[in-house]
Design an enzyme around this catalytic site. Structure first.
Site, PDB file in Angstrom:
ATOM      1  N   LYS A 203       4.346 -13.390 -33.997  1.00 38.38           N
ATOM      2  CA  LYS A 203       4.126 -14.398 -32.960  1.00 38.38           C
ATOM      3  C   LYS A 203       4.621 -15.763 -33.445  1.00 38.38           C
ATOM      4  O   LYS A 203       5.324 -16.461 -32.739  1.00 38.38           O
ATOM      5  CB  LYS A 203       2.637 -14.440 -32.617  1.00 38.38           C
ATOM      6  CG  LYS A 203       2.305 -15.389 -31.499  1.00 38.38           C
ATOM      7  CD  LYS A 203       0.851 -15.247 -31.103  1.00 38.38           C
ATOM      8  CE  LYS A 203       0.443 -16.398 -30.216  1.00 38.38           C
ATOM      9  NZ  LYS A 203      -0.964 -16.330 -29.840  1.00 38.38           N
ATOM     10  N   GLU A 209       4.684 -12.342 -45.239  1.00 37.07           N
ATOM     11  CA  GLU A 209       4.882 -10.905 -45.476  1.00 37.07           C
ATOM     12  C   GLU A 209       6.009 -10.364 -44.588  1.00 37.07           C
ATOM     13  O   GLU A 209       6.903  -9.638 -45.049  1.00 37.07           O
ATOM     14  CB  GLU A 209       3.597 -10.123 -45.155  1.00 37.07           C
ATOM     15  CG  GLU A 209       2.421 -10.405 -46.069  1.00 37.07           C
ATOM     16  CD  GLU A 209       1.543 -11.558 -45.602  1.00 37.07           C
ATOM     17  OE1 GLU A 209       2.050 -12.459 -44.887  1.00 37.07           O
ATOM     18  OE2 GLU A 209       0.358 -11.566 -45.954  1.00 37.07           O
ATOM     19  N   GLY A 265      -2.575 -12.456 -31.159  1.00 37.14           N
ATOM     20  CA  GLY A 265      -1.934 -11.350 -31.867  1.00 37.14           C
ATOM     21  C   GLY A 265      -2.724 -10.058 -31.784  1.00 37.14           C
ATOM     22  O   GLY A 265      -2.179  -8.985 -31.503  1.00 37.14           O
ATOM     23  N   ARG A 266      -4.031 -10.133 -31.984  1.00 34.18           N
ATOM     24  CA  ARG A 266      -4.834  -8.896 -32.028  1.00 34.18           C
ATOM     25  C   ARG A 266      -5.094  -8.311 -30.637  1.00 34.18           C
ATOM     26  O   ARG A 266      -5.752  -7.278 -30.518  1.00 34.18           O
ATOM     27  CB  ARG A 266      -6.135  -9.154 -32.788  1.00 34.18           C
ATOM     28  CG  ARG A 266      -6.953 -10.318 -32.305  1.00 34.18           C
ATOM     29  CD  ARG A 266      -8.042 -10.694 -33.300  1.00 34.18           C
ATOM     30  NE  ARG A 266      -8.802 -11.868 -32.891  1.00 34.18           N
ATOM     31  CZ  ARG A 266      -8.482 -13.121 -33.182  1.00 34.18           C
ATOM     32  NH1 ARG A 266      -7.400 -13.377 -33.888  1.00 34.18           N
ATOM     33  NH2 ARG A 266      -9.242 -14.119 -32.780  1.00 34.18           N
ATOM     34  N   GLU A 351     -11.871 -10.554 -37.021  1.00 34.56           N
ATOM     35  CA  GLU A 351     -11.103 -11.797 -36.911  1.00 34.56           C
ATOM     36  C   GLU A 351     -11.573 -12.593 -35.685  1.00 34.56           C
ATOM     37  O   GLU A 351     -11.549 -13.818 -35.680  1.00 34.56           O
ATOM     38  CB  GLU A 351      -9.599 -11.497 -36.821  1.00 34.56           C
ATOM     39  CG  GLU A 351      -8.735 -12.723 -37.037  1.00 34.56           C
ATOM     40  CD  GLU A 351      -7.268 -12.394 -37.323  1.00 34.56           C
ATOM     41  OE1 GLU A 351      -6.881 -12.241 -38.495  1.00 34.56           O
ATOM     42  OE2 GLU A 351      -6.502 -12.275 -36.356  1.00 34.56           O
ATOM     43  N   HIS A 382     -18.058  13.980 -46.122  1.00 32.39           N
ATOM     44  CA  HIS A 382     -18.020  14.446 -47.511  1.00 32.39           C
ATOM     45  C   HIS A 382     -17.794  13.292 -48.480  1.00 32.39           C
ATOM     46  O   HIS A 382     -17.475  13.513 -49.643  1.00 32.39           O
ATOM     47  CB  HIS A 382     -16.921  15.506 -47.658  1.00 32.39           C
ATOM     48  CG  HIS A 382     -17.151  16.673 -46.745  1.00 32.39           C
ATOM     49  ND1 HIS A 382     -17.980  17.719 -47.075  1.00 32.39           N
ATOM     50  CD2 HIS A 382     -16.709  16.924 -45.485  1.00 32.39           C
ATOM     51  CE1 HIS A 382     -18.017  18.586 -46.065  1.00 32.39           C
ATOM     52  NE2 HIS A 382     -17.253  18.121 -45.092  1.00 32.39           N
ATOM     53  N   LYS A 508      -3.988 -18.488 -47.310  1.00 30.26           N
ATOM     54  CA  LYS A 508      -2.527 -18.549 -47.161  1.00 30.26           C
ATOM     55  C   LYS A 508      -1.988 -19.796 -47.845  1.00 30.26           C
ATOM     56  O   LYS A 508      -0.963 -19.751 -48.527  1.00 30.26           O
ATOM     57  CB  LYS A 508      -2.150 -18.618 -45.672  1.00 30.26           C
ATOM     58  CG  LYS A 508      -2.256 -17.319 -44.909  1.00 30.26           C
ATOM     59  CD  LYS A 508      -1.664 -17.534 -43.508  1.00 30.26           C
ATOM     60  CE  LYS A 508      -2.110 -16.476 -42.544  1.00 30.26           C
ATOM     61  NZ  LYS A 508      -1.706 -16.745 -41.169  1.00 30.26           N
TER      62      LYS A 508
END
Ligand code: F6P
Length: 545
Positions: A203, A209, A265-266, A351, A382, A508
């Site tokens: 965005k 990254e 974004g999410r 978030e 398990h 960041k």
């Protein structure tokens, strides 16, 4: 921040229910009818939550008094409810075309969304009929790599995997997200650069990254064209709200698909962020995903709280978090195809709701986001279910199952579903000491009692069951929209802005300060704290070794 107390309007209900075991609550048959609801392909069963009719009524009245309907309509209408960023929150408009209710979103936003959907449609169909060249892309694409992180990765990643049975043939999808170079390295060894289409999704188009991984794949593709950057650029699409930056990075204007400030974004799977998904499943299925979400939007907009699934889900979470003080919730899908759901929800919920002040900057009145965690069943049984059954903390669970699988292996599926149902029952009912004692056969009375103590299950541990008729684009869209609206409701009930994320910024910016030290561009570590300095020293020494 001090420990938050249970809201006073719930205190009497907490007190009453502290004396009641879930096993006894479950004897009330009508409870199931009140707490089990269906919308389209989804069934939500809240009957194993530890609240009764009175407590739920009090929660519902609290929601009513809070004016949740007006707040909801303000979101759908595009009012700037993300106040710290002065932005509207219009992810619902992305699927508004499939709604049966009159649109509330501004016309301009709706037209931009429609235009973009049209562009996605053209691209997907061109690639499907082997005519990528007509869109300025290289011919014979076999692999699509989505580069992005957080909301630019988790939604498409979840949906591409969940909808594997709907994939078009001859096009493989890959997701490159972490800055750890290992994944990029492995991908480059595996793929043919001349047949790879890269979608850089960001965005902001400033995410470290994503840009690093983008650079790595760009260099790789440029190398395959003996340094011809123009030829290589045909392999890149971008999805961004920062068109200028995407162009500067080297993506052709015609290959850039928009994101908008009014979509977080999410919450962006439904936009061009879902391009890799649309390519993987084809446009009819992508539109079915939007339609599934729109069905829940309409439901959320039209049903009273008593029948409104996102509202009920949020009230139950509010109850667990604020009345009973549960600080985490486990999400356990009994479906390998939904293996990425938990990490998707971690971002969506944590978030959005991990906030401690109101939009006015005042401390919140109650605890906010629980920690969301979990993984697929039965594997989870398990691993950590021991602790969920007999540990000292109570963790509410969410079980998600699929009634009709996409495969014909009926025996496997029956075993899978029987485990889901059994875990929800065992957690709620438990096993008393006397029941365990009756089962302990060997040894003297003392030995039997010691063993029985260890084989006792307290029970009284709440869970929600969500069943999808089958895992399809429609039901997945509905499921995700259900969670999105739950998040909206909790943000409203907790008086926080669920649509910003200032909490990710500090780390960041410190990383940006540390990077030059790791790159060897500076020896001056004096601005760092002693722990960071010591670790930088250790890394430097070991690198030399
Ligand atoms: O760091 C958090 C975050 O800003 C998320 O909110 C977002 O989904 C992700 O990073 C990726 O951001 P972008 O799409 O701008 O690269």
């Amino acid at each position: 921040m001090s420990q938050q107390r249970s809201p006073s309007f719930l205190a009497a209900h907490v007190e009453r229910l502290s004396r009641t075991h879930l096993r006894d609550l479950l004897k009330d048959r009508e409870r199931g009818e009140r707490l089990r609801h269906r919308v389209g392909p989804l069934l939500l069963d809240l009957s194993r939550q530890k609240l009764d009719h009175e407590a739920l009524q009090a929660l519902g009245e609290h929601a009513e008094a809070s004016g949740w309907q007006q707040a909801r309509d303000a979101m759908f209408a595009g009012e700037p409810i993300n106040t710290s960023e002065h932005r509207a929150v219009l992810h619902t408009a992305l699927r508004g075309g499939a709604s049966r209710l009159p649109p509330l979103a501004p016309r301009e936003a709706r037209s931009e969304i429609e235009r973009t959907l049209q562009r996605i449609d053209e691209l997907v169909r061109a690639i499907e009929r082997g005519d990528a060249a007509s869109m300025g892309l290289p011919p014979k694409i076999t692999d699509v790599v989505n580069i992005g992180i957080g909301g630019s990765d988790l939604g498409p990643r979840l949906a591409v995997r969940a909808l594997a049975p709907f994939h078009v043939p001859e096009l493989r999808s890959h997701f490159l997200t972490n800055v750890d170079g290992q994944a990029a390295y492995e991908l480059m060894r595996q793929l043919d650069p001349r047949r790879t289409l890269v979608i850089v999704v960001s965005k902001t188009f400033t995410t470290q990254e994503t840009l690093l991984n983008g650079n790595v794949l760009r260099d790789w593709i440029v190398r395959s064209y003996e340094g011809d950057a123009r030829a290589a650029s045909k392999h890149f699409l971008a999805v961004s709200a920062n068109t200028a930056e995407a162009e500067r990075w080297g993506v052709a204007t015609s290959n850039i698909y928009p994101m908008w400030d009014f979509v977080g974004g999410r919450f962006s799977l439904w936009s061009a962020v879902g391009l890799s998904l649309a390519l993987a499943i084809g446009m009819e299925h992508f539109r079915a995903l939007l339609a599934g979400a729109a069905q829940i939007d309409d439901h959320f907009r039209s049903k009273p709280w008593q029948e409104n699934l996102p509202v009920l889900l949020s009230l139950v979470e509010y109850w667990n978090r604020n009345a009973l003080g549960r600080s985490s919730r486990a999400v356990v899908p009994y479906a390998d195809l939904m293996g990425d759901l938990t990490s998707y929800l971690q971002q969506l919920e944590m978030e959005s709701l991990g906030k401690q002040v109101t939009p006015q900057g005042e401390p919140v009145a109650q605890s906010t986001s629980p920690v969301v965690w979990g993984s697929v069943g039965t594997n989870a049984q398990h691993a950590y279910f021991q602790s969920l059954h007999q540990g000292t903390d109570t963790v509410p669970l969410e079980f998600i199952g699929v009634v009709r699988p996409a495969h014909p292996l009926r025996a496997n599926h029956d075993a899978l579903l029987s485990n889901l149902l059994a875990q929800a029952a065992a957690l709620a009912l438990g096993k008393t000491f006397d029941e365990a004692l009756a089962e302990s056969k060997g040894g003297d009375e003392q030995a039997r009692r010691v063993l029985a103590a260890q084989r006792t299950f307290p029970g009284d541990r709440p869970s929600t069951v969500i069943l999808l008729d089958s895992l399809t684009p429609e039901s997945l869209g509905a499921l995700i929209a259900l969670y999105e609206h739950k998040v909206f409701m909790l943000g409203h009930l907790w008086s926080i802005n669920a649509f910003d994320q200032w909490g990710v910024e500090l780390g960041k910016s410190i990383a940006r300060q540390i990077l030059p030290a790791l790159e060897g561009q500076t020896d001056d570590l004096s601005s760092f704290d002693t722990a960071t300095r010591a670790l930088l020293d250790e890394i430097a020494q070991r690198r030399e070794g």
